[in-house]
Design a protein around this motif. Structure first.
Motif, PDB file in Angstrom:
ATOM      1  N   UNK A  50      39.550  45.112   7.648  1.00 23.35           N
ATOM      2  CA  UNK A  50      38.369  44.321   7.324  1.00 23.35           C
ATOM      3  C   UNK A  50      38.010  43.487   8.545  1.00 23.35           C
ATOM      4  N   UNK A  51      36.835  43.750   9.084  1.00 24.95           N
ATOM      5  CA  UNK A  51      36.333  43.019  10.257  1.00 24.95           C
ATOM      6  C   UNK A  51      37.360  42.978  11.386  1.00 24.95           C
ATOM      7  N   UNK A  52      37.988  44.146  11.642  1.00 22.25           N
ATOM      8  CA  UNK A  52      38.905  44.272  12.771  1.00 22.25           C
ATOM      9  C   UNK A  52      40.346  43.922  12.482  1.00 22.25           C
ATOM     10  N   UNK A  53      40.657  43.406  11.285  1.00 21.12           N
ATOM     11  CA  UNK A  53      42.037  43.085  10.927  1.00 21.12           C
ATOM     12  C   UNK A  53      42.582  44.161   9.991  1.00 21.12           C
ATOM     13  N   UNK A  54      43.898  44.404  10.079  1.00 20.27           N
ATOM     14  CA  UNK A  54      44.514  45.460   9.282  1.00 20.27           C
ATOM     15  C   UNK A  54      45.685  44.923   8.474  1.00 20.27           C
ATOM     16  N   UNK A  55      45.927  45.571   7.333  1.00 25.07           N
ATOM     17  CA  UNK A  55      47.118  45.302   6.537  1.00 25.07           C
ATOM     18  C   UNK A  55      47.656  46.626   6.014  1.00 25.07           C
ATOM     19  N   UNK A  56      48.980  46.834   6.109  1.00 21.37           N
ATOM     20  CA  UNK A  56      49.595  48.100   5.742  1.00 21.37           C
ATOM     21  C   UNK A  56      49.597  48.344   4.243  1.00 21.37           C
TER      22      UNK A  56
END
Length: 245
Positions: free
Chosen positions: A84-90
């Motif tokens: 989301x907007x360049x951030x990631x979560x596994x």
């Protein structure tokens, strides 16, 4: 159409088998990837693949004129993420087991230890059944690690985002046409290492689905639906050894 293609492949292997000379065994380790489709009203929320790997083992018969008939069994483990907007979560991985009969022809490059080996196979893939729930109470919102006034490590949300939805394997079986190209380096007369590129062309457009029926961002509600087909690509490294009859 699927049945005809599989039948042609098996008949080709049997026909080539009238002049068999060698048996070859090998294994490979690869880096597969696939692409998610997107529909919805919040464009910044995307599903992505990351940190994926595959392992396979195979046995083949090598025939006259360097034709081969191969049976390969392997597993693909696709690492997944939300961004989301360049951030990631596994997110939990997607795992598929694949069986692929293949025919190929080894073409030696004269004066070198290298050869190229184009081939084509038909894969049957089985996807492990799994269901994962996204809800605002358990989903780790996008943010970063920081410290409070007492120096304790805390999670600091960057976006005011909550998600309700689920991920599900909606179809456990898939057929694929799988062309491949090997670049072989012959260590000696009976063994070689190889680099392989392959494309799995799938017939299933919806294997895994992520249905985000409520995405709340800064007090506004949105929705999104992400779908994953059975097609994928991979680059593999491997080793194989031949045994004379």
């Amino acid at each position: 159409m699927k049945t005809i293609l599989i039948g042609i492949l098996f008949l080709s292997i049997i026909q080539i088998g009238l002049a068999q000379t060698k048996f070859t065994a090998g294994a490979s380790f690869g880096f597969p990837t696939h692409n998610w489709g997107y529909e919805g009203t919040i464009d910044g929320l995307r599903s992505q693949t990351r940190s994926s790997w595959s392992i396979s083992a195979f046995g083949s018969k090598v025939y006259n004129n360097n034709w081969s008939g191969k049976l390969e069994i392997g597993v693909n483990r696709f690492g997944e993420a939300l961004s989301f907007n360049g951030m990631k979560t596994g997110q939990p991985p997607i795992v598929s087991w694949i069986m692929t009969p293949t025919i190929s022809k080894n073409l030696n490059l004269e004066g070198t230890r290298f050869s190229i080996e184009p081939g084509i196979g038909v894969s049957l893939a089985y996807y492990q059944k799994s269901k994962y729930t996204f809800d605002r109470d358990s989903f780790k919102v996008f943010g970063r690690l920081g410290k409070d006034n007492q120096g304790n490590e805390i999670w600091i949300p960057v976006n005011n985002l909550t998600i309700d939805g689920f991920q599900d394997v909606v179809s456990q079986f898939a057929f694929l046409i799988r062309p491949e190209l090997n670049i072989n380096y012959h260590l000696n007369d009976n063994s070689m290492v190889f680099l392989r590129g392959l494309v799995g062309i799938g017939f299933n457009e919806n294997i895994v689905e992520r249905d985000f029926y409520r995405v709340n961002f800064d007090g506004e509600d949105y929705e999104a639906n992400h779908k994953l087909g059975s097609s994928y690509t991979s680059f593999d490294l491997g080793y194989k050894v031949s045994f004379n009859r």
